[in-house]
Design an enzyme around this catalytic site. Structure first.
Site: not given
Ligand code: 13P
Length: 245
Positions: A8, A10, A92, A94, A162, A168, A205
């Protein structure tokens, strides 16, 4: 079940970043797992034509619940499919946090995605406060119930666990914590759909150095990877770990 390594990107990546995909394809022409990249919408069609005929698939990061209409800035599921997407990430954390997406909104998007022939990767996960309060399994069960609409086709469904606090941050749950959630997801989905063949991804992560340990956990069928999917070398390490699992 074949594993799925999903990247992803983003809100990262411009045309230059496609060189990472070239490097990834050169290093892993025939991966031992399914590999997916979900770039920003601006790169989707370019990436799709670039990977045509290779093992790499592309996906969107969100879609609108409607097929078309007066929704400035939004992209519909049929548009993603036409641009070359096979998958779309939905719900997601976010999007749930930044765009106030409720379970009902996510459910409507899942219906739209599946109607357009896309596989939906539906994300669930608890915040740190929810975990500290002992509510993790409650939260996840409720999110799954509310985010998967009636008529969901389990053959076109992937679930990503997640934990919000692991995204992150460089922090990951213990293997026992991931195992507990994935076992609960497996049981809930088997109960509802009568199949144990829905892929369950872990996300938050994931990197080459912890991937093998995560992929050894029961009911972990792959990963949804953010930061480490942006570089061919890092994502390649995760693909190798999943292929060997
Ligand atoms: P990270 O791998 O950067 O922690 O992000 C995970 C994520 O939100 C994937 O959708």
């Amino acid at each position: 079940m074949r594993g799925l390594a999903a990247g992803n990107w983003k809100m990262n990546g411009t045309g230059e970043s496609l060189s990472e995909i070239e490097a990834l394809l050169a290093a892993h022409p025939t991966p031992g797992c399914e590999v997916l990249i979900c770039p920003p919408a601006t790169l989707l069609a370019r990436l799709a034509s670039m990977v045509h005929g290779t093992a790499l698939k592309v996906g969107g990061q969100d879609c609108h619940a409607a097929a078309s209409g007066a929704h400035t800035g939004d992209i519909s599921a049929p548009m993603l499919a036409e641009a070359g997407a096979d998958y779309v990430i939905l719900g997601h954390s976010e999007r749930r946090a930044n765009h106030a997406e409720s379970d009902a909104v996510v459910a409507a998007k899942v219906s739209a995605a599946q109607a357009a022939g896309l596989k939906a990767i539906v994300c669930v996960g608890e915040t740190e406060a929810e975990r500290d309060g002992g509510r993790t399994l409650d939260i996840i069960t409720t999110q799954i119930e509310g985010s998967l609409p009636e008529g969901t086709d389990p053959a076109c469904l992937v679930i990503a666990y997640e934990p919000v606090w692991a995204i992150g941050t460089g922090r990951t749950p213990t293997t026992d914590q991931i195992a507990e959630v994935h076992a609960a997801l497996r049981a809930q989905l088997a109960d509802r759909f009568g199949t144990d063949r829905i892929a369950l991804l872990y996300g938050g992560s994931v990197k080459p150095s912890n991937a093998a340990e995560i992929f050894a956990i029961p009911h972990v069928n792959g990963a949804l990877v953010g930061g480490a999917s942006l570089k061919a070398a890092d994502f390649g390490g995760i693909i190798e770990a999943l292929s060997a699992a």
